[in-house]
Design an enzyme around this catalytic site. Structure first.
Site, short mmCIF file in Angstrom:
data_model
loop_
_atom_site.label_atom_id
_atom_site.label_comp_id
_atom_site.label_asym_id
_atom_site.label_seq_id
_atom_site.Cartn_x
_atom_site.Cartn_y
_atom_site.Cartn_z
N ARG A 1 -7.15 -8.16 -9.12
CA ARG A 1 -7.82 -9.45 -9.37
C ARG A 1 -9.30 -9.20 -9.59
O ARG A 1 -9.77 -8.06 -9.53
CB ARG A 1 -7.65 -10.34 -8.14
CG ARG A 1 -8.19 -9.63 -6.90
CD ARG A 1 -8.30 -10.52 -5.72
NE ARG A 1 -8.42 -9.79 -4.48
CZ ARG A 1 -9.53 -9.28 -3.98
NH1 ARG A 1 -10.66 -9.41 -4.63
NH2 ARG A 1 -9.54 -8.64 -2.83
N GLU B 1 -2.79 6.96 8.07
CA GLU B 1 -3.71 7.67 7.18
C GLU B 1 -4.68 8.48 8.03
O GLU B 1 -5.09 8.02 9.10
CB GLU B 1 -4.55 6.63 6.41
CG GLU B 1 -4.16 6.48 4.96
CD GLU B 1 -5.01 5.44 4.26
OE1 GLU B 1 -4.47 4.82 3.34
OE2 GLU B 1 -6.18 5.22 4.60
N HIS C 1 -14.86 -3.72 8.64
CA HIS C 1 -14.16 -3.33 7.41
C HIS C 1 -14.28 -4.35 6.28
O HIS C 1 -13.51 -4.31 5.33
CB HIS C 1 -12.67 -3.02 7.67
CG HIS C 1 -12.46 -2.04 8.77
ND1 HIS C 1 -13.07 -0.80 8.79
CD2 HIS C 1 -11.72 -2.10 9.91
CE1 HIS C 1 -12.71 -0.16 9.89
NE2 HIS C 1 -11.90 -0.93 10.59
N LYS D 1 0.81 -1.22 0.00
CA LYS D 1 0.00 0.00 0.00
C LYS D 1 0.84 1.27 0.00
O LYS D 1 0.45 2.28 -0.60
CB LYS D 1 -0.96 0.00 1.19
CG LYS D 1 -2.05 -1.06 1.04
CD LYS D 1 -3.09 -0.97 2.13
CE LYS D 1 -4.06 -2.11 1.97
NZ LYS D 1 -5.15 -2.09 2.90
P1 ADP Z 1 -8.07 -3.95 3.42
O1 ADP Z 1 -7.06 -3.98 2.31
O2 ADP Z 1 -7.58 -4.61 4.67
O3 ADP Z 1 -9.44 -4.40 3.01
P2 ADP Z 1 -8.71 -1.14 2.99
O4 ADP Z 1 -7.63 -0.13 2.94
O5 ADP Z 1 -9.29 -1.57 1.69
O6 ADP Z 1 -8.20 -2.40 3.82
O7 ADP Z 1 -9.89 -0.61 3.93
C1 ADP Z 1 -10.99 -1.44 4.28
C2 ADP Z 1 -12.08 -0.58 4.92
O8 ADP Z 1 -11.58 0.08 6.10
C3 ADP Z 1 -12.59 0.55 4.04
O9 ADP Z 1 -13.59 0.13 3.15
C4 ADP Z 1 -13.11 1.52 5.09
O10 ADP Z 1 -14.36 1.10 5.58
C5 ADP Z 1 -12.11 1.38 6.22
N1 ADP Z 1 -11.01 2.38 6.07
C6 ADP Z 1 -9.79 2.17 5.55
N2 ADP Z 1 -9.04 3.28 5.56
C7 ADP Z 1 -9.80 4.25 6.11
C8 ADP Z 1 -9.61 5.65 6.40
N3 ADP Z 1 -8.46 6.26 6.15
N4 ADP Z 1 -10.64 6.32 6.96
C9 ADP Z 1 -11.83 5.70 7.24
N5 ADP Z 1 -12.06 4.41 7.01
C10 ADP Z 1 -11.08 3.67 6.44
#
Ligand code: ADP
Length: 501
Positions: free
Chosen positions: A292, A200, A235, A116
Site C-alpha cells: 500500500r 527471527e 517499533h 510474513k
Molecule cells: P510490524 O509489521 O508489526 O510493523 P516489522 O516486522 O515491520 O513489524 O518490524 C517493526 C520494527 O520492529 C522494525 O522496524 C524494527 O525496529 C523492529 N524489528 C523487527 N524485527 C526485528 C529483528 N529481527 N531484529 C531487530 N529488530 C526488529
C-alpha cells in the site's frame, strides 16, 4: 478509464489522495462515520456519504457498506489509503468482483505478502536475504528451543499476520521463550484473529530502511530509493528521512535491486514498500512488504519528484509506467515528522479533543499534510495523527534546521501534541550526525523526556509560555464570541454539500 474515485479512508491521507485526484480532474467521493461528519476529508470531497457508527469495524472496515456506496454513487475506483482496508485481500477481491477498480495490488499479491511466513518463503526463493529464523510457524515449545539453540539469542518472536508492532516479543534468555511465545500468540490472536508466530534472529542496533517500489501491470518495476525510518517508539516510526545517512551508493543500489526482485517475485503491481532491517556493518535483511501507500511516502515524492498517488491511479488504469530506473535521482534531502495528539511526557497518552487554535508552518521547502482545523474535535476512535510535517532542503544539515524552524512555527492549542518532543530530537547529536539506530529514543530519553532540556532558559520559557496560554485563552473567548455570529469557510462548504445520508 477512472473518472470517479471513492476514498475508503479518513483524515490526512484521505485529503492527500483527493488532492491528487483533483489535479487529475477526477471526481472525489468521501465516506465518513458518525464521528467524522465534520472532518476535512468530508468537506474537501465533491460528494460525501455516511457509512456508519464511529467504531471503525462498523464504518471504515465495513466492506459491504463501502461497496454499496461505491455502486450507488457510480465510483469506478476505490483508493484505500493506508491502514483500514488497504491490505485486505477480501476487499481487493470484492472490488474486482463488483467491477470496481481497486487502486492497489491484486488480491494474490496482498495474500502473498500479507502473511510474513509466506512472504519470507517467496523472498528466499527470489534470492532476497531474509533475517535468519524459522521457515514455518512454531508448532511446539520444544521446536522453539531447538531454533534458538541453532540461531542464538537474542531472538524476536513475531506474529505471521503482524502489523503495527503487535504480536512481537524480544527474548534475551532461554527461560523467557515459553512465556514470550504464549504472549505473542495471544496478542496476535486478539489483534489479527491468527495466532501463528515464528522466530527471527534479533538484529543488534538495527536500522529500519525501506525501499519504495512502483510496478505497472505490464511487468515494468522500479524502485524510488530508500527511506530511513529508525527513529521509532515501540517499533513504530516517529521521524523518517531520505536519503538514509547510513547507506553507501553501492549498498543502496544492491538493496534497490533486491527490492525490485522482491516485488517481481509476487507479480506485484501498484505502489509498495520493501522493508529491510540493516545492521551496523550494512548487512541487510528483508523484514516485510507493505502492499500500500506508506504514511511516510511524501519524503520520497519530494526527493525523487514523483506524485505516488497519481502513479498509483495510472497503474490501476492499466497505463504503462513512464518512469525509467536509470533516469531516477535523489535530489536534496527530505525529513518527515509525524505530529500526534498525545502527551509525550505521560507515556504518549492520546490527547483527543477540541482544537482551539492552530497555525501551521509555511515557507520555503515545507509541506504540510493535515486534516484538522480550528474548532475541529479530534475523535477518540482513531489513530490520533494530526498531521505530517515534511521539509526539503539541498543538504541534510539544512533540512534539519528547516524542520526545527517549522516545528517552532507550528502552534496548536486545545490538545497536547508531540511538536516539542520532535523539536528536541532536531538538537540531539546522534540525530544531527545521522548516527542513530532504532534505540535512539530510549538512548536519549534523559534529554527527550525532561524539562532540563531547556537548561537555564527553562524557567523563563515556562513563564512566557504560561503568559502566552493566558493571552490565547482571552483571544479564544473573543473568537468564540465572534464565531457565533459568523461561519468559517470550511463550515460553509460543509453545509453547502448537505451531507448525504
Ligand atoms: P510490524 O509489521 O508489526 O510493523 P516489522 O516486522 O515491520 O513489524 O518490524 C517493526 C520494527 O520492529 C522494525 O522496524 C524494527 O525496529 C523492529 N524489528 C523487527 N524485527 C526485528 C529483528 N529481527 N531484529 C531487530 N529488530 C526488529
Amino acid at each position: 478509464m477512472i473518472k470517479k474515485v471513492l476514498v475508503a479512508n479518513r483524515g490526512e491521507i484521505a485529503v492527500r489522495v483527493m488532492r491528487s485526484c483533483r489535479e487529475m480532474g477526477l471526481v472525489t467521493v468521501a465516506v465518513f462515520s458518525d464521528a467524522d461528519r465534520k472532518s476535512l476529508h468530508v468537506r474537501y470531497a465533491d460528494e460525501a456519504y455516511h457509512i456508519g457508527p464511529s467504531p471503525s469495524v462498523q464504518s471504515y472496515l465495513n466492506i459491504e457498506k463501502i461497496i454499496e456506496v461505491a455502486k450507488k454513487c457510480g465510483a469506478d475506483a476505490i483508493h484505500p489509503g493506508y491502514g483500514f482496508l488497504s491490505e485486505n485481500k477480501k476487499f481487493s477481491q470484492r472490488c474486482a468482483d463488483e467491477g470496481i477498480i481497486f487502486i492497489g495490488p491484486s488480491p494474490q499479491a496482498i495474500s502473498a505478502m500479507g502473511d510474513k511466513i509466506t512472504a519470507r518463503k517467496h523472498m528466499m526463493k527470489a534470492g532476497v536475504p531474509v533475517v535468519p529464523g524459522t521457515e514455518n510457524k512454531i508448532t511446539s515449545e520444544e521446536e522453539a528451543i531447538q531454533t534458538i539453540t541453532e540461531i542464538g539469542l537474542p531472538v524476536m518472536i513475531k506474529a505471521s499476520a503482524g502489523g503495527g508492532g503487535k504480536g512481537m516479543r524480544l527474548v534475551h534468555k532461554k527461560s523467557e521463550i515459553v512465556s514470550a511465545i504464549r504472549a505473542a500468540r495471544s496478542e496476535a490472536h486478539t489483534a489479527f484473529g491468527d495466532d501463528a508466530v515464528y522466530i527471527e534472529k534479533y538484529i543488534d542496533s538495527p536500522h529500519h530502511i525501506e525501499f519504495q517500489i512502483l510496478a505497472d501491470k505490464h511487468g515494468h518495476t522500479i524502485h524510488l530509493f530508500e527511506r530511513e525510518c529508525s527513529v521509532q517508539r515501540r517499533h513504530q516510526k516517529v521521524i523518517e528521512e531520505t536519503p538514509s545517512p547510513l547507506l553507501t551508493p553501492e549498498i543502496r543500489e544492491e538493496m534497490g535491486r533486491h527490492a525490485v526482485n522482491a516485488a517481481k517475485a509476487v507479480n506485484y503491481y501498484g505502489a509498495g514498500t520493501i522493508e529491510f532491517i540493516v545492521d551496523d556493518n550494512l548487512n541487510y535483511y528483508f523484514l516485510e512488504m507493505n502492499t500500500r501507500l506508506q504514511v511516510e511516502h511524501p519524503i520520497t515524492e519530494r526527493v525523487v519528484g514523483v506524485d505516488l498517488v497519481k502513479e498509483q491511479i495510472r497503474i490501476a488504469n492499466g497505463e504503462h509506467l513512464k518512469l525509467k530506473q536509470e533516469e531516477l535521482r535523489q535530489f536534496g534531502h527530505a525529513i518527515e515528522c509525524r505530529i500526534y495528539a498525545e502527551d509525550t511526557n505521560n507515556n504518549f497518552m492520546p490527547s483527543p479533543g477540541l482544537i482551539r487554535h492552530i497555525s501551521e508552518p509555511l515557507g520555503l521547502g515545507v509541506r504540510y499534510d493535515g486534516y484538522v482545523y480550528e474548532g475541529y474535535e479530534i475523535p477518540i476512535y482513531y489513530d490520533p495523527l494530526i498531521s505530517k510535517l515534511i521539509v526539503w532542503a539541498q543538504t541534510r544539515e539544512e533540512a534539519i534546521r528547516r524542520m526545527r524552524r517549522a516545528l517552532h512555527e507550528y502552534k496548536i492549542t486545545g490538545v497536547k501534541t508531540s511538536i516539542k518532543f520532535l523539536a528536541r530530537i532536531m538538537d540531539i547529536p546522534d540525530f544531527k550526525n545521522g548516527t542513530y539506530n532504532t534505540h535512539f529514543i530510549e538512548n536519549n530519553s534523559d534529554i527527550l523526556f525532561q524539562d532540563p532540556y531547556c537548561g537555564e532558559r527553562c524557567e523563563t520559557l515556562a513563564i512566557i509560555s504560561t503568559f502566552i496560554d493566558y493571552l490565547d485563552k482571552i483571544e479564544m473567548k473573543k473568537n468564540e464570541q465572534a464565531s457565533r455570529n459568523s461561519v468559517s469557510n470550511w463550515k460553509e462548504s460543509g453545509k453547502r454539500k448537505a451531507l448525504r445520508n
